[in-house]
Design an enzyme around this catalytic site. Structure first.
Site, mmCIF file in Angstrom:
data_model
loop_
_atom_site.group_PDB
_atom_site.id
_atom_site.type_symbol
_atom_site.label_atom_id
_atom_site.label_comp_id
_atom_site.label_asym_id
_atom_site.label_seq_id
_atom_site.Cartn_x
_atom_site.Cartn_y
_atom_site.Cartn_z
ATOM 1 N N LYS A 198 -70.625 34.120 3.750
ATOM 2 C CA LYS A 198 -70.368 34.744 5.050
ATOM 3 C C LYS A 198 -71.672 35.294 5.585
ATOM 4 O O LYS A 198 -72.315 36.142 4.968
ATOM 5 C CB LYS A 198 -69.338 35.863 4.912
ATOM 6 C CG LYS A 198 -69.034 36.535 6.231
ATOM 7 C CD LYS A 198 -67.899 37.531 6.130
ATOM 8 C CE LYS A 198 -67.657 38.208 7.466
ATOM 9 N NZ LYS A 198 -66.581 39.202 7.376
ATOM 10 N N LYS A 250 -68.420 30.744 6.589
ATOM 11 C CA LYS A 250 -68.139 31.423 7.851
ATOM 12 C C LYS A 250 -69.418 31.987 8.450
ATOM 13 O O LYS A 250 -70.179 32.608 7.695
ATOM 14 C CB LYS A 250 -67.161 32.559 7.563
ATOM 15 C CG LYS A 250 -66.799 33.394 8.764
ATOM 16 C CD LYS A 250 -65.962 34.560 8.328
ATOM 17 C CE LYS A 250 -65.623 35.400 9.543
ATOM 18 N NZ LYS A 250 -64.874 36.570 9.185
HETATM 19 C C1 PBG Z 1 -64.469 41.503 8.368
HETATM 20 C C2 PBG Z 1 -64.247 40.292 9.189
HETATM 21 C C3 PBG Z 1 -64.927 39.921 10.347
HETATM 22 C C4 PBG Z 1 -64.361 38.724 10.755
HETATM 23 C C5 PBG Z 1 -63.343 38.407 9.876
HETATM 24 N N1 PBG Z 1 -63.308 39.377 8.893
HETATM 25 C C6 PBG Z 1 -65.944 40.624 11.137
HETATM 26 C C7 PBG Z 1 -67.265 40.954 10.619
HETATM 27 O O1 PBG Z 1 -67.676 40.598 9.524
HETATM 28 O O2 PBG Z 1 -67.935 41.669 11.360
HETATM 29 C C8 PBG Z 1 -64.800 37.958 11.963
HETATM 30 C C9 PBG Z 1 -63.846 36.979 12.508
HETATM 31 C C10 PBG Z 1 -64.223 36.471 13.829
HETATM 32 O O3 PBG Z 1 -65.294 36.781 14.380
HETATM 33 O O4 PBG Z 1 -63.411 35.714 14.375
HETATM 34 N N2 PBG Z 1 -63.252 42.143 8.067
#
Ligand code: PBG
Length: 325
Positions: A198, A250
């Site tokens: 991520k 992601k």
């Molecule tokens: C963190 C989380 C995020 C997303 C999913 N889980 C946000 C981040 O890391 O700031 C992002 C999902 C998206 O942008 O569609 N709980």
């Protein structure tokens, strides 16, 4: 010399293109991320994500049932607590009465095992500082203290009926720590879709709006640097060693090379998350009449599948599943 070999033959009609298509997109490949918020009388459209809503308990149930009848493979749930329910340790995340755990319980009782109910296992929606973990006195995210909170949150989510947890906080050791907590609590059947790779992405912008995030600053001390590729393979290996049942890359569209590499070596199913900013860019360009919305959506999803994703999380999951079936 005119060519002897003519690849265009296999492109000449819709029927032959269909016959030779290498990649397929089916409703079961798609997972719909959904938001339930406290303090709403009716669903509220997210300003930066036109067409995506923060749901009430009631509208969540209806939208989830509609997505399942359209054939989606699963649902990924996020909770949006009222600002007064946020605190430094994200207490509402592990409270059985917290918004996300109520959403899980309601959908599991409504849908049973007819779909795969997933939960975001992360503190950022629930902390008043907006970080994905708890902080030390000097304001740094405390990895190991955060693991204890993830374990409590995970057990609460399993008890609320989640089939699959999605730890998305990028703490070291989170998959193994959560696995032990689930097993000790008797939830050996609950799996983990690890957000293994991520990245600290600017494309999460609209999501922060979607969950009313309190974050100031960024997540670069825990999410990955977009410059790195090898680091993702290391993260995936660690999560697999810690017991991840599935792994995820992601965002999706700016990281298709990483996705391909993870897919080539992963012994478990691989997911990719087409995130909020990806959704909003296509939506905004289509609203301006600059691209063909429906074609762009399908092309983006086929591209993510072609790069190696078995499963794609996308805010268009229900719509596209409906279109495909
Ligand atoms: C963190 C989380 C995020 C997303 C999913 N889980 C946000 C981040 O890391 O700031 C992002 C999902 C998206 O942008 O569609 N709980």
């Amino acid at each position: 010399m005119f060519p002897d070999i003519r690849p265009r033959r296999l492109r000449s009609t819709p029927a032959i293109r269909r016959l030779v298509a290498e990649t397929s997109l089916e409703p079961r490949h798609l997972v719909l991320p959904m938001f339930m918020a406290d303090g709403l009388d009716e669903p509220r459209e997210i300003a930066s994500m036109p067409g995506v809503y923060q749901h009430t308990a009631d509208s969540l149930r209806k939208a989830a049932a509609a997505a399942v009848s359209a054939g989606v493979g699963g649902l990924m749930l996020f909770g949006v607590p009222s600002p007064e329910d946020k605190d430094a340790r994200g207490s509402a995340a592990s409270d059985p009465g917290g918004v996300l755990n109520r959403a899980l319980r309601s959908l599991r009782s409504e849908l049973g095992d007819s779909t795969v109910i997933m939960a975001d296992t992360c503190l950022d929606e629930f902390t008043d500082h907006g970080h994905c973990g708890v902080l030390t006195d000097t304001g740094v995210v405390d990895n190991d203290a955060t693991l204890e909170r993830y374990a409590e949150m995970a057990v609460a989510q399993a008890e609320a009926g989640a089939h699959l947890l999605g730890p998305s906080g990028m703490m070291d050791g989170q998959i193994g720590f959560i696995r032990s907590a689930l097993d000790e609590a008797g939830h050996t059947e609950v799996g983990q879709l690890a957000y293994s790779a991520k990245y600290a992405s600017a494309f999460y912008g609209p999501f922060r709006d979607a969950v009313g995030s309190s974050l100031e600053g960024d997540r670069r001390t825990y999410q990955q640097d977009p410059a790195n590729r090898r680091e993702s393979l290391h993260e995936v290996d660690l999560d697999l060693a810690e017991g991840a049942d599935m792994v995820m890359v992601k965002p999706a569209m700016s990281y298709l090379d990483v996705l391909r590499e993870v897919a080539d070596r992963s012994p478990v199913p691989v997911a990719a998350y087409q995130i909020s900013g990806e959704y909003s860019m296509i939506t905004a360009a289509a609203q301006k009449g600059w691209i063909d919305r429906d074609a762009a959506i399908l092309e983006s999803l086929v591209g993510i599948r072609r790069a190696g994703a078995d499963v794609v999380l996308t805010y268009w999951a229900a719509e596209v599943a409906g279109r495909l079936s």
